[in-house]
Scaffold this motif. Sequence first.
Motif, mmCIF file in Angstrom:
data_model
loop_
_atom_site.group_PDB
_atom_site.id
_atom_site.type_symbol
_atom_site.label_atom_id
_atom_site.label_comp_id
_atom_site.label_asym_id
_atom_site.label_seq_id
_atom_site.Cartn_x
_atom_site.Cartn_y
_atom_site.Cartn_z
ATOM 1 N N VAL A 24 2.528 3.442 -8.957
ATOM 2 C CA VAL A 24 1.877 4.334 -7.889
ATOM 3 C C VAL A 24 1.163 3.152 -6.850
ATOM 4 C CG1 VAL A 24 0.748 5.515 -6.314
ATOM 5 C CG2 VAL A 24 3.435 5.809 -8.496
ATOM 6 N N THR A 25 -0.116 2.371 -7.261
ATOM 7 C CA THR A 25 -0.834 2.181 -6.784
ATOM 8 C C THR A 25 -0.662 0.514 -6.419
ATOM 9 O OG1 THR A 25 -2.280 1.818 -9.385
ATOM 10 C CG2 THR A 25 -2.440 4.114 -7.755
ATOM 11 N N LEU A 26 -0.073 -0.153 -7.329
ATOM 12 C CA LEU A 26 0.036 -1.290 -7.856
ATOM 13 C C LEU A 26 0.130 -1.792 -5.768
ATOM 14 C CD1 LEU A 26 -0.738 -3.825 -8.903
ATOM 15 C CD2 LEU A 26 0.820 -3.896 -10.406
ATOM 16 N N PRO A 27 1.328 -1.332 -5.577
ATOM 17 C CA PRO A 27 1.677 -1.734 -4.177
ATOM 18 C C PRO A 27 1.050 -1.635 -3.245
ATOM 19 C CG PRO A 27 3.339 -0.301 -5.377
ATOM 20 C CD PRO A 27 2.189 -0.995 -6.248
ATOM 21 N N ILE A 28 -0.289 -0.961 -3.610
ATOM 22 C CA ILE A 28 -1.100 -0.452 -2.339
ATOM 23 C C ILE A 28 -2.214 -1.261 -2.255
ATOM 24 C CG2 ILE A 28 -2.193 1.580 -1.409
ATOM 25 C CD1 ILE A 28 -0.624 3.187 -2.891
ATOM 26 N N VAL A 29 -3.003 -1.490 -3.363
ATOM 27 C CA VAL A 29 -3.677 -2.926 -4.096
ATOM 28 C C VAL A 29 -2.972 -4.118 -3.355
ATOM 29 C CG1 VAL A 29 -4.919 -3.964 -5.747
ATOM 30 C CG2 VAL A 29 -4.833 -1.107 -5.581
ATOM 31 N N LYS A 30 -1.852 -4.414 -3.810
ATOM 32 C CA LYS A 30 -1.439 -5.834 -3.906
ATOM 33 C C LYS A 30 -1.325 -5.595 -2.126
ATOM 34 C CE LYS A 30 2.464 -8.762 -4.546
ATOM 35 N NZ LYS A 30 3.883 -8.720 -4.515
#
Length: 97
Positions: A24-30
Amino acid sequence: MEIHFDGQTTEEFFQWMAAKIQDVTLPIVKESVEESLFDEELLNRKEVSKRILNCSVDTADKYYLYQPGFPYCERGGERLYPKKAVEKWIQKNTKYN
């Protein structure tokens, strides 16, 4: 004491949760990192010399802009210098007595 969740050990459960959180968080951070790269202020030789290096363009050329590892990108054959990357380079290459 070992707790089981649907046949999983506590360790397996936390590994599963960590993977879900990462998904869930990796795409947001990227996306955030990529957007910040596009927001980067690019400076030409004169601007980076005056605003960051506080020297003449000739001095910047001689001592900074063509040093190995000095950050720049090219647009239409012109070198442009990402402001934050230049500041980071200065910080990394500052020497102390």
